[in-house]
Design a protein around this motif. Structure first.
Motif, PDB file in Angstrom:
ATOM      1  N   ASN A  17      65.311  51.768  28.017  1.00  0.00           N
ATOM      2  CA  ASN A  17      64.276  51.220  28.895  1.00  0.00           C
ATOM      3  C   ASN A  17      62.920  51.131  28.206  1.00  0.00           C
ATOM      4  O   ASN A  17      61.925  50.754  28.827  1.00  0.00           O
ATOM      5  N   GLY A  18      62.875  51.472  26.917  1.00  0.00           N
ATOM      6  CA  GLY A  18      61.647  51.342  26.146  1.00  0.00           C
ATOM      7  C   GLY A  18      60.796  52.594  26.085  1.00  0.00           C
ATOM      8  O   GLY A  18      59.845  52.671  25.305  1.00  0.00           O
ATOM      9  N   ARG A  19      61.119  53.606  26.896  1.00  0.00           N
ATOM     10  CA  ARG A  19      60.349  54.837  26.861  1.00  0.00           C
ATOM     11  C   ARG A  19      60.683  55.638  25.597  1.00  0.00           C
ATOM     12  O   ARG A  19      61.827  55.638  25.137  1.00  0.00           O
ATOM     13  N   SER A  20      59.672  56.310  25.076  1.00  0.00           N
ATOM     14  CA  SER A  20      59.849  57.067  23.833  1.00  0.00           C
ATOM     15  C   SER A  20      59.575  58.543  24.053  1.00  0.00           C
ATOM     16  O   SER A  20      58.721  58.915  24.870  1.00  0.00           O
ATOM     17  N   PHE A  21      60.308  59.362  23.319  1.00  0.00           N
ATOM     18  CA  PHE A  21      60.075  60.805  23.307  1.00  0.00           C
ATOM     19  C   PHE A  21      59.901  61.233  21.857  1.00  0.00           C
ATOM     20  O   PHE A  21      60.738  60.909  21.004  1.00  0.00           O
ATOM     21  N   TYR A  77      48.341  59.028  22.341  1.00  0.00           N
ATOM     22  CA  TYR A  77      49.531  58.426  22.952  1.00  0.00           C
ATOM     23  C   TYR A  77      50.817  59.028  22.395  1.00  0.00           C
ATOM     24  O   TYR A  77      51.828  59.129  23.105  1.00  0.00           O
ATOM     25  N   LEU A  78      50.782  59.480  21.125  1.00  0.00           N
ATOM     26  CA  LEU A  78      51.954  60.143  20.549  1.00  0.00           C
ATOM     27  C   LEU A  78      52.114  61.555  21.106  1.00  0.00           C
ATOM     28  O   LEU A  78      53.237  62.025  21.319  1.00  0.00           O
ATOM     29  N   GLU A  79      51.000  62.225  21.350  1.00  0.00           N
ATOM     30  CA  GLU A  79      51.066  63.533  22.004  1.00  0.00           C
ATOM     31  C   GLU A  79      51.643  63.381  23.414  1.00  0.00           C
ATOM     32  O   GLU A  79      52.430  64.218  23.859  1.00  0.00           O
ATOM     33  N   ALA A  80      51.269  62.303  24.116  1.00  0.00           N
ATOM     34  CA  ALA A  80      51.827  62.056  25.442  1.00  0.00           C
ATOM     35  C   ALA A  80      53.347  61.891  25.351  1.00  0.00           C
ATOM     36  O   ALA A  80      54.095  62.461  26.163  1.00  0.00           O
ATOM     37  N   GLU A  81      53.809  61.148  24.362  1.00  0.00           N
ATOM     38  CA  GLU A  81      55.248  60.955  24.181  1.00  0.00           C
ATOM     39  C   GLU A  81      55.938  62.264  23.810  1.00  0.00           C
ATOM     40  O   GLU A  81      57.103  62.482  24.151  1.00  0.00           O
ATOM     41  N   ARG A  82      55.221  63.148  23.127  1.00  0.00           N
ATOM     42  CA  ARG A  82      55.800  64.438  22.761  1.00  0.00           C
ATOM     43  C   ARG A  82      56.064  65.299  23.999  1.00  0.00           C
ATOM     44  O   ARG A  82      56.969  66.136  23.995  1.00  0.00           O
ATOM     45  N   PHE A  83      55.278  65.067  25.034  1.00  0.00           N
ATOM     46  CA  PHE A  83      55.483  65.795  26.286  1.00  0.00           C
ATOM     47  C   PHE A  83      56.187  64.928  27.334  1.00  0.00           C
ATOM     48  O   PHE A  83      56.155  65.227  28.526  1.00  0.00           O
ATOM     49  N   VAL A 111      48.742  60.451  32.240  1.00  0.00           N
ATOM     50  CA  VAL A 111      49.144  61.758  32.777  1.00  0.00           C
ATOM     51  C   VAL A 111      48.817  62.872  31.787  1.00  0.00           C
ATOM     52  O   VAL A 111      48.355  63.953  32.184  1.00  0.00           O
ATOM     53  N   TYR A 112      48.996  62.589  30.515  1.00  0.00           N
ATOM     54  CA  TYR A 112      48.674  63.583  29.490  1.00  0.00           C
ATOM     55  C   TYR A 112      47.184  63.929  29.522  1.00  0.00           C
ATOM     56  O   TYR A 112      46.801  65.103  29.501  1.00  0.00           O
ATOM     57  N   ARG A 113      46.335  62.906  29.602  1.00  0.00           N
ATOM     58  CA  ARG A 113      44.889  63.137  29.621  1.00  0.00           C
ATOM     59  C   ARG A 113      44.468  63.918  30.870  1.00  0.00           C
ATOM     60  O   ARG A 113      43.567  64.765  30.811  1.00  0.00           O
ATOM     61  N   ARG A 137      38.148  69.660  23.625  1.00  0.00           N
ATOM     62  CA  ARG A 137      38.494  68.646  22.629  1.00  0.00           C
ATOM     63  C   ARG A 137      37.403  68.589  21.579  1.00  0.00           C
ATOM     64  O   ARG A 137      36.218  68.687  21.887  1.00  0.00           O
ATOM     65  N   ASP A 138      37.827  68.414  20.329  1.00  0.00           N
ATOM     66  CA  ASP A 138      36.871  68.065  19.277  1.00  0.00           C
ATOM     67  C   ASP A 138      37.525  67.021  18.387  1.00  0.00           C
ATOM     68  O   ASP A 138      38.625  66.539  18.690  1.00  0.00           O
ATOM     69  N   LYS A 139      36.869  66.654  17.297  1.00  0.00           N
ATOM     70  CA  LYS A 139      37.396  65.569  16.462  1.00  0.00           C
ATOM     71  C   LYS A 139      38.722  65.922  15.796  1.00  0.00           C
ATOM     72  O   LYS A 139      39.460  65.042  15.352  1.00  0.00           O
ATOM     73  N   GLU A 140      39.050  67.223  15.734  1.00  0.00           N
ATOM     74  CA  GLU A 140      40.320  67.654  15.146  1.00  0.00           C
ATOM     75  C   GLU A 140      41.447  67.683  16.175  1.00  0.00           C
ATOM     76  O   GLU A 140      42.603  67.874  15.820  1.00  0.00           O
ATOM     77  N   GLY A 141      41.092  67.545  17.468  1.00  0.00           N
ATOM     78  CA  GLY A 141      42.106  67.616  18.511  1.00  0.00           C
ATOM     79  C   GLY A 141      41.740  68.649  19.558  1.00  0.00           C
ATOM     80  O   GLY A 141      40.554  68.874  19.831  1.00  0.00           O
TER      81      GLY A 141
END
Length: 223
Positions: A68-72, A177-183, A189-191, A205-209
């Motif tokens: 369905n196009g969703r990624s994990f 967006y990759l962190e969102a896919e990781r969860f 929803v991740y934000r 949050r800072d520039k490193e994450g």
């Protein structure tokens, strides 16, 4: 799995003693060593796997895309003699994940036929594979079940805390967006989950994450 002396499991003391012999058997199965560029797919979801791949050093990512196009995204890994394709080698199933080089790295090819003969000839070598695969399997199932059964904010907090402890089998991404896919969720929803942890003053949050602000508070949140 890792071509290193195992530090846990029923047979870990044996593998500490026998590692040089195990590594030598594996080295005898090598047919090719080459440099590959960033974004090169070591293995691709759905492909037939005939050989195994050893990455002495370098960073890779592991991900799955549904019909369905969703990624994990399982996450990233800084390799230290990491071996890929061992599960497919034993099951003869098609490859389940995309394994992608996140930077240029050296790739060593382990011939499947030679490896099969080595396993049949040396049962102790097969026992090493069984031990290493079992440990990786349980670590991976732990990640999947926790992400299915707990809220996103909990999983983010748990991940950050165990990154601090340096006992995570996989790491994260710098891109949101990759962190969102990781969860296994969307960017929105991740934000929102991150904002909840920020409002509790557990992280910032800072520039490193994402950075932990209140270590004890974060620990209490996940316990």
């Amino acid at each position: 799995m890792q071509l290193k002396p195992l530090e846990k499991g029923r047979f870990h003391a044996l593998w500490q003693q026998k590692h040089d012999a195990i590594e030598q058997i594996m080295r005898e199965c090598i047919t090719e060593t080459k440099m590959v560029p960033a974004q090169y797919k070591l293995m691709q979801q759905g492909q037939q796997v005939d050989d195994l791949y050893l990455v002495p050093h370098g960073r890779i990512s592991m991900g799955y895309t549904a019909r369905n196009g969703r990624s994990f995204q399982l996450g990233t890994m800084t390799c230290d003699s990491q071996l890929f394709g061992e599960m497919e080698f034993f099951t003869d199933y098609l490859c389940q994940l995309d394994i992608v080089a996140e930077e240029p790295l050296e790739l060593t090819v382990i011939n499947g036929e030679k490896l099969q003969q080595a396993l049949l000839k040396t049962p102790q070598f097969a026992l090493f594979f069984a031990s290493a695969i079992a440990i990786d399997y349980q670590d991976t199932v732990d990640i999947f079940t926790r992400r299915m059964l707990y809220p996103i904010a909990y999983n983010i907090a748990y991940d950050l805390y165990h990154q601090y402890l340096k006992d995570q089998p996989v790491e994260g991404f710098t891109k949101c967006y990759l962190e969102a896919e990781r969860f296994a969720t969307t960017d929105r929803v991740y934000r929102r989950a991150v904002k909840k942890l920020e409002d509790l003053q557990l992280i910032k949050r800072d520039k490193e994450g994402l950075v932990i602000c209140d270590l004890e508070g974060l620990k209490a949140f996940i316990e």
